[in-house]
Design a protein around this motif. Structure first.
Motif, PDB file in Angstrom:
ATOM      1  N   SER A   2     -18.527 -43.023 -17.318  1.00  0.00           N
ATOM      2  CA  SER A   2     -18.105 -44.334 -16.870  1.00  0.00           C
ATOM      3  C   SER A   2     -18.471 -45.377 -17.915  1.00  0.00           C
ATOM      4  O   SER A   2     -19.373 -45.180 -18.730  1.00  0.00           O
ATOM      5  CB  SER A   2     -18.759 -44.677 -15.530  1.00  0.00           C
ATOM      6  N   GLY A   6     -20.905 -49.724 -15.329  1.00  0.00           N
ATOM      7  CA  GLY A   6     -20.104 -49.347 -14.181  1.00  0.00           C
ATOM      8  C   GLY A   6     -20.838 -48.363 -13.299  1.00  0.00           C
ATOM      9  O   GLY A   6     -21.929 -47.895 -13.625  1.00  0.00           O
ATOM     10  N   PRO A   7     -20.243 -48.001 -12.163  1.00  0.00           N
ATOM     11  CA  PRO A   7     -20.901 -47.046 -11.269  1.00  0.00           C
ATOM     12  C   PRO A   7     -21.017 -45.673 -11.906  1.00  0.00           C
ATOM     13  O   PRO A   7     -20.139 -45.239 -12.656  1.00  0.00           O
ATOM     14  CB  PRO A   7     -19.982 -47.027 -10.041  1.00  0.00           C
ATOM     15  N   ALA A 236     -15.664 -52.275 -12.223  1.00  0.00           N
ATOM     16  CA  ALA A 236     -15.604 -50.879 -11.786  1.00  0.00           C
ATOM     17  C   ALA A 236     -14.185 -50.396 -11.542  1.00  0.00           C
ATOM     18  O   ALA A 236     -13.890 -49.200 -11.684  1.00  0.00           O
ATOM     19  CB  ALA A 236     -16.425 -50.705 -10.507  1.00  0.00           C
ATOM     20  N   GLY A 336     -25.406 -48.107  -9.857  1.00  0.00           N
ATOM     21  CA  GLY A 336     -24.467 -49.133 -10.280  1.00  0.00           C
ATOM     22  C   GLY A 336     -24.747 -50.448  -9.591  1.00  0.00           C
ATOM     23  O   GLY A 336     -25.635 -50.552  -8.733  1.00  0.00           O
ATOM     24  N   GLY A 340     -19.876 -52.952  -7.689  1.00  0.00           N
ATOM     25  CA  GLY A 340     -19.343 -51.674  -8.145  1.00  0.00           C
ATOM     26  C   GLY A 340     -19.559 -50.563  -7.152  1.00  0.00           C
ATOM     27  O   GLY A 340     -18.679 -49.715  -6.937  1.00  0.00           O
ATOM     28  N   LEU A 344     -16.880 -48.206  -5.360  1.00  0.00           N
ATOM     29  CA  LEU A 344     -17.026 -46.769  -5.606  1.00  0.00           C
ATOM     30  C   LEU A 344     -17.016 -45.985  -4.304  1.00  0.00           C
ATOM     31  O   LEU A 344     -16.262 -45.008  -4.147  1.00  0.00           O
ATOM     32  CB  LEU A 344     -18.330 -46.500  -6.364  1.00  0.00           C
TER      33      LEU A 344
END
Length: 560
Positions: A2, A6-7, A236, A336, A340, A344
């Motif tokens: 990622s 980001g996650p 994300a 994250g 995000g 997710l």
């Protein structure tokens, strides 16, 4: 991998990673991630398409919710100019869980801090009274209901309106309404001239509404920078739309579905230093209500930390998921930013629904408990009897605790003590089943009852959940009735010292709370689809403090 910041999702269990790999490739090959991000309602099959076509606007909320940033900043300034800076939120389920996490996280803790929010997601008279006891001269009430007819929220609105007026405050100037367009609540807000009416996106279901007006209005009024939250989600979003084997939503969905296929239908959530305060409580609703139907699904079990019973010692029926840096014993680690992580988990659970073969956007079993409550209230109002603690005869009274059952209760036998009654319930739990503690109490003043979860889990070795009533009815209540039918239920109610009348209604908060408890217990105990009845043990506490002590002692005598 990622993008930075980001996650992130890592499967730390080699066997689970191997099992998930085929599902990862299936989702990638189907183009499921990009189709989801484009709002394709066909992902869950023809039967789900009509509902899915009305419930996918959440995939673009990081963009479509942007106009709320300036609108809510102006509303907050106007309130502050009048000395109004105490925010009380009347909402249930998706209307309260996300803003509570947002405000607690941005404040660095569950109470007070920079962004205090009083969350009123209860019918317990004590907790309602506490909210009313705050400084009303500084208070704005956010009335939040997607349907516009949520009985708990409407009752809270009614009593706040009455108390505002009794204190010389124009109630309309202190009411901010969040609801879908066209609801009765929206009509009322216009008719009464409420301070503000914010109509939410009707194309988003409650459990996917964290980044809609339902999550953002109370958070913004409490001082949270909601623009930053949307920025986190926007960062994300591109990652979650990629049809790639390292898309974190695909990895998480595949891992949960693979574990479920292997018999691990419980998802045990422990925070391992994420900084996201109470995130598991939000994820609990998303997972349970989205997947718990048609006799299948993922049961979320929110525990106190990575060393808690159920996580560190999880068995083959459960998958340990760390929220934050990897914890000891975790099989999956998820990290994250808050925005995000919201996006997710929403993507991952929706994709898991595709793999499980269910529609993640309906909640077919939620209405049954609501209808049972309405029937009980109607019966009481018509003179058909009370819905309070005296509506049936205790099987046993042990000190401050009265023991009852729901349904025919023949499984209980004739226990001589409270401990024997709890043991009988445990003995009814099937292999790889679970226990659900359901406390219809004040979740602030009676918070110590949460200690029963780890104690009972440790004593029995069973996965054990804890839910505050009636708020869990808008969350795990769907799974209890529609998911795997291997649960046993311990319901706790308590005496009410000072009840509160609900203006304009023939019942009080105490009556409503007991009707919700008894109604849900009756639905749980009724055989479903020709199957066996679920065991429900009802414990009523004549004295709440003494009752907790008695329960704690009884649990220590229980074993598996």
């Amino acid at each position: 991998m990622s993008a930075a910041g980001g996650p992130q999702v890592r499967i730390t269990d080699g066997a689970l990673a191997d099992a998930a790999s085929a599902l990862v490739e299936k989702l990638v090959g189907d183009g499921a991630a990009s189709k989801l991000s484009a709002g394709d309602p066909t992902l869950w099959g023809p039967a789900a398409e009509p509902e899915a076509s009305k419930r996918l606007s959440w995939v673009a909320l990081h963009e479509s919710s942007r106009p709320l940033v300036d609108e809510l900043a102006a509303l907050r300034r106007g309130l502050h100019d009048e000395g109004v800076d105490r925010v009380v939120l009347a909402g249930m389920g998706g209307s309260s869980l996300a803003p509570e996490v947002i405000c607690a996280t941005r404040s660095g803790g569950p109470v007070g801090g920079d962004h205090p929010l009083v969350v009123l997601d209860t019918t317990d008279p004590g907790q309602v009274s506490d909210a009313l006891a705050g400084d009303l001269s500084r208070t704005v009430l956010v009335v939040s209901s997607k349907s516009g007819g949520t009985v708990e929220t409407d009752s809270q609105r009614r009593i706040f309106s009455q108390v505002f007026e009794a204190n010389g405050i124009d109630a309309a100037t202190r009411m901010v309404v969040v609801t879908d367009p066209g609801t009765k609540l929206a009509d009322l807000a216009r008719e009464e001239g409420y301070r503000s009416l914010v109509e939410a996106d009707p194309g988003v279901g409650g459990r996917y509404s964290a980044l809609t007006a339902f999550g953002l209005v109370p958070s913004a009024l409490a001082g949270v920078d909601i623009g930053e939250l949307l920025d986190e989600a926007a960062q994300a979003a591109p990652e979650l739309a990629r049809d790639a084997s390292d898309n974190p939503a695909i990895v998480l969905a595949a891992a949960m579905a693979a574990a479920h296929s292997a018999g691990a239908e419980k998802v045990v959530l422990a925070d391992t230093g994420s900084g996201l305060v109470g995130f598991g409580n939000w994820a609990e609703q998303l997972i349970a209500e989205s997947t718990g139907k048609q006799g299948t699904g993922l049961l979320p079990v929110v525990v106190e930390g990575p060393e808690a019973p159920g996580f560190a010692d999880h068995g083959p029926d459960a998958t340990a998921v760390a929220i934050g840096p990897e914890g000891s014993g975790a099989q999956i680690a998820v990290s994250g930013s808050l925005g995000g992580q919201f996006l997710l988990w929403e993507h991952a659970v929706a994709l898991a629904g595709r793999l499980l073969g269910i529609n993640p956007f309906d909640q077919p079993d939620v209405e049954s408990a609501k209808q049972a409550t309405r029937d009980l209230l109607a019966s009481a109002s018509d003179g058909g009897g009370s819905t309070g603690s005296g509506d049936d005869t205790p099987v046993l009274t042990d000190g401050p605790v009265e023991v009852r059952t729901a349904g025919d209760g023949s499984w209980l036998g004739t226990p001589g003590t409270l401990a024997e009654a709890i043991q009988a319930l445990v003995d009814q739990t099937p292999e790889r089943g679970y226990l659900a503690i359901q406390a219809y109490l004040d979740r602030l003043d009676d918070a110590s009852f949460e200690t029963l979860r780890p104690e009972l889990a440790k004593a029995t070795g069973l996965q054990t959940t804890f839910g505050w009533g009636p708020r869990f009815l808008h969350s795990t209540g769907q799974y209890h009735k529609g998911g795997h039918q291997n649960g046993a239920f311990l319901q706790i109610t308590g005496s009410v010292a000072d009840d509160l009348a609900i203006p304009g209604q023939p019942f009080s908060f105490g009556t409503l709370e007991h009707a919700q408890a008894i109604g849900d217990a009756g639905v749980l105990a009724a055989p479903k689809n020709g199957g066996t009845a679920r065991p429900v043990l009802r414990l009523h506490l004549a004295d709440r403090a003494a009752g907790l002590v008695a329960l704690a002692h009884a649990v220590r005598e229980v074993g598996r």
